[in-house]
Design an enzyme around this catalytic site. Structure first.
Site, PDB file in Angstrom:
ATOM      1  N   PRO A  71     -22.429  73.963 -45.032  1.00 11.90           N
ATOM      2  CA  PRO A  71     -21.836  74.994 -44.170  1.00 11.90           C
ATOM      3  C   PRO A  71     -20.405  75.350 -44.577  1.00 11.90           C
ATOM      4  CG  PRO A  71     -22.815  73.222 -42.860  1.00 11.90           C
ATOM      5  CD  PRO A  71     -22.784  72.758 -44.282  1.00 11.90           C
TER       6      PRO A  71
ATOM      7  N   GLU B 231     -25.355  65.213 -41.308  1.00 14.03           N
ATOM      8  CA  GLU B 231     -24.023  65.809 -41.096  1.00 14.03           C
ATOM      9  C   GLU B 231     -23.397  66.261 -42.411  1.00 14.03           C
ATOM     10  OE1 GLU B 231     -22.749  66.497 -37.955  1.00 14.03           O
ATOM     11  OE2 GLU B 231     -24.858  65.959 -37.663  1.00 14.03           O
TER      12      GLU B 231
ATOM     13  N   ARG C 123     -33.912  87.184 -59.302  1.00 10.25           N
ATOM     14  CA  ARG C 123     -34.051  88.640 -59.364  1.00 10.25           C
ATOM     15  C   ARG C 123     -33.047  89.293 -60.301  1.00 10.25           C
ATOM     16  NH1 ARG C 123     -36.722  91.067 -55.405  1.00 10.25           N
ATOM     17  NH2 ARG C 123     -35.293  92.826 -55.458  1.00 10.25           N
TER      18      ARG C 123
ATOM     19  N   ASP D  31     -29.949  96.768 -58.147  1.00  5.64           N
ATOM     20  CA  ASP D  31     -28.599  97.322 -58.217  1.00  5.64           C
ATOM     21  C   ASP D  31     -28.132  97.870 -56.882  1.00  5.64           C
ATOM     22  OD1 ASP D  31     -28.497  96.735 -60.836  1.00  5.64           O
ATOM     23  OD2 ASP D  31     -29.064  98.722 -61.523  1.00  5.64           O
TER      24      ASP D  31
HETATM   25  C1  9D3 Z   1     -24.256  69.461 -35.816  1.00  5.88           C
HETATM   26  C2  9D3 Z   1     -23.468  69.386 -37.060  1.00  5.88           C
HETATM   27  N1  9D3 Z   1     -22.668  70.551 -37.366  1.00  5.88           N
HETATM   28  C3  9D3 Z   1     -21.563  70.901 -36.531  1.00  5.88           C
HETATM   29  C4  9D3 Z   1     -21.555  72.386 -36.319  1.00  5.88           C
HETATM   30  C5  9D3 Z   1     -22.225  70.456 -38.740  1.00  5.88           C
HETATM   31  C6  9D3 Z   1     -23.361  70.664 -39.613  1.00  5.88           C
HETATM   32  C7  9D3 Z   1     -23.619  69.781 -40.638  1.00  5.88           C
HETATM   33  C8  9D3 Z   1     -24.704  69.969 -41.464  1.00  5.88           C
HETATM   34  C9  9D3 Z   1     -24.207  71.755 -39.437  1.00  5.88           C
HETATM   35  C10 9D3 Z   1     -25.307  71.938 -40.274  1.00  5.88           C
HETATM   36  C11 9D3 Z   1     -25.567  71.029 -41.273  1.00  5.88           C
HETATM   37  C12 9D3 Z   1     -26.722  71.259 -42.168  1.00  5.88           C
HETATM   38  N2  9D3 Z   1     -26.596  72.555 -42.826  1.00  5.88           N
HETATM   39  C13 9D3 Z   1     -26.568  72.680 -44.130  1.00  5.88           C
HETATM   40  O1  9D3 Z   1     -26.690  71.696 -44.831  1.00  5.88           O
HETATM   41  C14 9D3 Z   1     -26.377  73.988 -44.715  1.00  5.88           C
HETATM   42  C15 9D3 Z   1     -26.069  75.255 -44.119  1.00  5.88           C
HETATM   43  C16 9D3 Z   1     -25.884  75.668 -42.768  1.00  5.88           C
HETATM   44  O2  9D3 Z   1     -25.976  74.897 -41.799  1.00  5.88           O
HETATM   45  N3  9D3 Z   1     -25.566  76.980 -42.534  1.00  5.88           N
HETATM   46  C17 9D3 Z   1     -25.469  77.902 -43.530  1.00  5.88           C
HETATM   47  N4  9D3 Z   1     -25.639  77.572 -44.789  1.00  5.88           N
HETATM   48  C18 9D3 Z   1     -25.939  76.256 -45.075  1.00  5.88           C
HETATM   49  S1  9D3 Z   1     -26.181  75.660 -46.601  1.00  5.88           S
HETATM   50  C19 9D3 Z   1     -26.452  74.122 -46.080  1.00  5.88           C
END
Ligand code: 9D3
Length: 247
Positions: free
Chosen positions: A88, A115, A153, A168
């Site tokens: 994230p 997490e 792609r 494009d």
């Molecule tokens: C409940 C935990 N979260 C607090 C808001 C932190 C959190 C940690 C790990 C939230 C999601 C995750 C797992 N998500 C991903 O590994 C992830 C992700 C995402 O959650 N949103 C957008 N892109 C991605 S890429 C990997």
């Protein structure tokens, strides 16, 4: 392009890569996708890949050793590949970033879970970190699929000549014009006259104008990043007059 995907849930990838464009790219050997189960690199009896966070708190953290071992094993096979985390906190995936990644000879995509991963793995191995946006996913697997799809792609030869103009269309920074196909009337709605005219210049102009209109109304942030031609400015002025007051 080699995609190596490191995940605790390889089963999630059964299906999405077996259809249409990705599948054809594999057949043409323009891409190769390998799945690696991180758990296979855990050496303890229970093949533990996660553990409680130092400092306490909710959730689990992906352990450093199995993840590092998995990355190293794949990197040894493909030293030229770039290690990309999904989390994230990564850079939000865009057309531009997909195009950037498409230049590499290979990507080793690490799917985050729980997490997140032990920060030392990020420090030691991560060359890039990608997010899909500001919403919560259960892990990085779906982000990895999005990366593979968007990047594939953009690899030369993957799309046919009729499809590649489509690739494009985010390249030009505008939203697409509206599409219509038969029948000529549906639900009391007709097809715009220009599209039925057979006049290619009229059709081109109509599409450009409607692209501009959609972008102005739905994504004005995109429009303000563009260099507009004189024709674009003229079309936008017409749109302003037609759409005065909104819509
Ligand atoms: C409940 C935990 N979260 C607090 C808001 C932190 C959190 C940690 C790990 C939230 C999601 C995750 C797992 N998500 C991903 O590994 C992830 C992700 C995402 O959650 N949103 C957008 N892109 C991605 S890429 C990997």
């Amino acid at each position: 392009m080699n995609f190596d995907i490191l995940t605790l849930f390889p089963g999630m990838f059964a299906g999405p890569f077996d259809e249409s464009i990705i599948s054809r790219a594999k057949d043409k050997q323009l891409i190769d996708i390998s799945l690696h189960n991180i758990r296979d690199c855990a050496i303890d009896r229970h093949q533990t890949a996660d553990d409680a966070p130092y400092g306490g708190g909710a959730g689990m953290v992906m352990k450093a050793e199995p993840l590092a071992a998995s990355i190293c094993a794949v990197k040894a096979l493909r030293p030229e590949s770039t290690v990309v985390l999904t989390s994230p906190q990564g850079r939000r995936l865009t057309h531009r970033i997909a195009a950037e990644l498409a230049e590499r000879s290979g990507l080793i995509i690490v799917c985050g879970r729980y997490e997140g991963i032990d920060e030392r793995v990020r420090t030691l191995y991560a060359e890039d970190d990608i997010s899909l946006g500001d919403f919560v996913l259960s892990g990085g697997e779906i982000a990895a699929m999005a990366i593979v799809d968007a990047v594939t792609r953009l690899i030369p030869g993957v799309l046919g000549s009729s499809e590649s103009a489509e690739a494009d269309s985010f390249g030009d920074g505008l939203l697409e014009y509206p599409h219509y196909t038969r029948p000529p009337e549906f639900g009391g709605l007709t097809v715009p006259e220009a599209l039925l005219s057979g006049n290619h210049e009229l059709i081109r102009k109509w599409r450009r104008k409607e692209s501009l209109r959609k972008t102005r109304n739905l994504r004005p942030d995109l429009l303000s990043q563009l260099e507009l031609s004189r024709e674009d400015l003229k079309l936008l002025a017409e749109i302003e007059r037609e759409d005065a007051g909104g819509n």
